[in-house]
Design a protein around this motif. Structure first.
Motif, PDB file in Angstrom:
ATOM      1  N   GLN A 318      -4.231  -6.432   0.640  1.00  0.00           N
ATOM      2  CA  GLN A 318      -3.832  -5.494   1.689  1.00  0.00           C
ATOM      3  C   GLN A 318      -2.308  -5.402   1.790  1.00  0.00           C
ATOM      4  O   GLN A 318      -1.749  -4.317   2.017  1.00  0.00           O
ATOM      5  N   THR A 319      -1.649  -6.541   1.622  1.00  0.00           N
ATOM      6  CA  THR A 319      -0.179  -6.544   1.670  1.00  0.00           C
ATOM      7  C   THR A 319       0.396  -5.718   0.526  1.00  0.00           C
ATOM      8  O   THR A 319       1.344  -4.938   0.725  1.00  0.00           O
ATOM      9  N   THR A 322       0.067  -2.052   1.109  1.00  0.00           N
ATOM     10  CA  THR A 322       1.019  -1.556   2.105  1.00  0.00           C
ATOM     11  C   THR A 322       2.421  -1.411   1.512  1.00  0.00           C
ATOM     12  O   THR A 322       3.131  -0.437   1.767  1.00  0.00           O
ATOM     13  N   LEU A 459       4.933  -7.500   7.386  1.00  0.00           N
ATOM     14  CA  LEU A 459       3.834  -6.849   8.133  1.00  0.00           C
ATOM     15  C   LEU A 459       3.904  -7.154   9.627  1.00  0.00           C
ATOM     16  O   LEU A 459       4.345  -8.215  10.034  1.00  0.00           O
TER      17      LEU A 459
END
Length: 459
Positions: A318-319, A322, A459
Motif C-alpha cells: 500500500q505504501t 501511494t 503516510l
C-alpha cells in the motif's frame, strides 16, 4: 574473435616448440605446458596429440598435477608405466603423493602399479604424508632434508649436500637443520653462514662462535593448521620452515613454493566459494550440464531468499502504491547495502584464510567494519538524500532514503563481518554461500528500513 583464437593457438605452439627444442627443458613450467596443451586440445585434436607425443616424459609428468582430467587421461594412455615410474622416482615426496592422488582419481590400477614399483623409502614417505589431513602442515611438507648432527663437521655436511644434489633428491637448499642424537631440531643455519667457516669445524662449534639466538630455528608442528604455517612465512619472511613432530623430532620442511601454491589454490577456491561455484566445474572444457549442476544448489537457496525479500516488499504494498517513487529508489538502497557488505565480507574471509584473525577477534573486527560502513553511509546517505529531494521534489523522501541508507550500510558492515566469523567458529568454510546469506540480510534490512520509514514518515 577468430584472430584472437588463432594468436592463442600460435602462441601455444611456439612455446611448446621452444620447450621441445631446449635440451635442458627449462623453457616452460609445468603449469605453462598444461595450459598450452589445453589450448591445443580444445581447438585442434590432431596437433594436440602430435605435441603430446613429442614432449618428453619428464615435462609431461611435471605438468600432470596442473592438467584437467581429460588431458591427464590422454597422458596416461601414451606414457608406458615404466617411464612413469622412473620420472615419479625423481620427484620429491610431496610431489610424488600429489601425482599419485591425481592419477588415482582417473585410474586406481595405474596408480597402484606406479606405487608398487617405487623404492621402499619412497613408499614409506608417501604413506607417511598421506596420513595427514588436508589442512595440516604435514600434508604440505617434503620429507627430503638437508640436516646434520651437531657433532658432524662442516665438511661431512657439505659432502652430504653434494650427494643430495647429485641424486636430484632435493632442490632449493636454503638452510642446514642441525639436530641432536635423537633427531630433535636444534638450529637452522643458513648456507652462507656455513660455508664461510673452516670446514673442519663441527656444527656445534659454528653455533658456539655466534650468538645462539642467531641460528634459533623457527618451526611448525606437523599437525599445525596450514594457515598457521602461512602466517609464519609472512611474519618472519621465511624461505623455508622446518616441520617437527610432537617430540620436536625433525620430520620435514615446507618451502616458499609450497606456500605460494597453497595461497593460489586457496585464493581461487575462496573466490569461487564466495558465489557458490565449484571451481572443479569451471574449466572451459567441462560439460555445460556438469557446470550447471555444481551451481544449482546455491542458486536454489538464493531463489528462496529472494522470495523472502519479496515478502518483505509485499508487506508494504500500500505504501508503494501511494508513493511510486519508492519503487524507483528501492534498488539503490539494496544495491549499496549489498556492495558494502560484500566489501566487509571479502576482507574478513581473506584475513581468516591467512590466519590473521579468528572468532576471538570478532569484537574488534566488527567494530572496525561497522565504523567504515557508517562513515561511507553518512557520505552516500547525504548524496542520495539530496538527489532524491531534487528528483521528486519531496524533502521528506530525501530524509527517508538517507536514513534507510545509513541503517542498511551500518548493518551491512556488521553482517559482512559477523557471518564469516560465525561460520568459521562452527568449522564451516566461511566463504561457501556467505554471499547468499549476506545478500538476504542486506536486502531484508534495506527494504524493511526504507519502506518502514516511508510508511511511518510519509503516510
Amino acid at each position: 574473435m577468430n584472430e584472437i583464437l588463432n594468436d592463442e593457438i600460435k602462441r601455444a605452439k611456439e612455446l611448446l616448440n621452444n620447450h621441445i627444442n631446449d635440451k635442458n627443458n627449462d623453457e616452460l613450467s609445468g603449469v605453462d605446458v598444461a595450459d598450452c596443451l589445453r589450448v591445443l586440445k580444445k581447438n585442434n585434436e590432431e596437433e594436440y596429440f602430435s605435441y603430446l607425443s613429442r614432449l618428453d616424459v619428464q615435462s609431461l609428468v611435471y605438468s600432470a598435477t596442473d592438467m584437467p582430467e581429460h588431458i591427464l587421461k590422454d597422458l596416461l594412455t601414451i606414457i608406458p608405466n615404466d617411464k612413469l615410474v622412473n620420472v615419479t622416482k625423481e620427484l620429491e615426496s610431496d610431489e610424488q603423493l600429489e601425482l599419485l592422488e591425481h592419477i588415482q582419481e582417473i585410474d586406481e590400477d595405474k596408480a597402484k602399479i606406479i606405487f608398487d614399483e617405487l623404492d621402499d623409502n619412497d613408499k614409506k614417505d608417501i604413506l607417511k604424508l598421506s596420513n595427514y589431513d588436508d589442512d595440516e602442515a604435514g600434508a604440505y611438507m617434503q620429507i627430503e632434508l638437508f640436516k646434520a648432527n651437531l657433532n658432524d663437521s662442516i665438511h661431512q655436511s657439505i659432502q652430504n649436500l653434494k650427494l643430495l644434489k647429485e641424486s636430484d633428491e632435493i632442490e632449493h637448499i636454503f638452510k642446514l637443520f642441525a639436530v641432536d642424537e635423537k633427531g630433535v631440531l636444534k638450529y637452522a643455519i643458513p648456507l652462507s653462514d656455513l660455508v664461510i667457516n673452516d670446514f673442519s669445524l663441527k656444527i656445534k662449534d659454528v653455533v658456539k662462535k655466534n650468538k645462539e639466538d642467531k641460528f634459533k630455528a623457527i618451526f611448525a608442528h606437523d599437525n599445525d593448521p596450514i594457515e598457521d604455517v602461512v602466517a609464519k612465512f609472512h611474519e618472519f619472511d621465511l624461505s623455508v620452515l622446518p616441520i617437527v613432530d610432537s617430540k620436536g623430532v625433525l620430520v620435514g620442511r615446507i618451502t616458499t613454493d609450497d606456500i605460494h601454491e597453497f595461497i593460489q589454490e586457496s585464493a581461487t577456491e575462496q573466490i569461487y566459494n564466495l558465489v557458490g561455484v565449484d571451481d572443479d566445474a569451471e574449466y572451459e572444457d567441462e560439460s555445460i550440464i556438469k557446470a550447471s549442476k555444481s551451481r544449482a544448489f546455491w542458486l536454489l537457496i538464493n531463489l528462496f531468499t529472494a522470495f523472502l525479500s519479496s515478502a518483505i516488499i509485499g508487506i508494504f504494498d500500500q505504501t508503494i502504491q501511494t508513493y511510486v517513487a519508492l519503487a524507483i529508489l528501492m534498488p539503490i538502497v539494496a544495491s549499496m547495502g549489498g556492495n558494502t557488505g560484500t566489501q566487509a565480507l571479502t576482507v574478513t574471509v581473506r584475513r581468516l584464510a591467512l590466519g590473521e584473525i579468528e572468532f576471538g577477534d570478532a569484537k574488534k573486527v566488527i567494530k572496525r567494519e561497522i565504523g567504515i560502513s557508517l562513515v561511507n553511509g553518512l557520505f552516500f546517505a547525504l548524496i542520495v538524500g539530496i538527489v532524491s529531494f531534487i528528483w521528486f521534489k519531496t524533502p521528506l523522501l530525501g530524509i527517508v532514503i538517507a536514513m534507510a541508507m545509513l541503517i542498511n550500510l551500518g548493518f551491512s558492515g556488521l553482517f559482512g563481518t559477523f557471518i564469516p566469523l560465525t561460520l568459521k567458529k562452527f568449522n564451516i568454510d566461511p566463504a561457501v554461500g556467505s554471499s547468499v546469506l549476506l545478500t538476504t540480510a542486506t536486502d531484508i534490512i534495506g527494504f524493511f528500513s526504507f519502506l518502514g520509514l516511508a510508511t511511518w514518515i510519509l503516510l
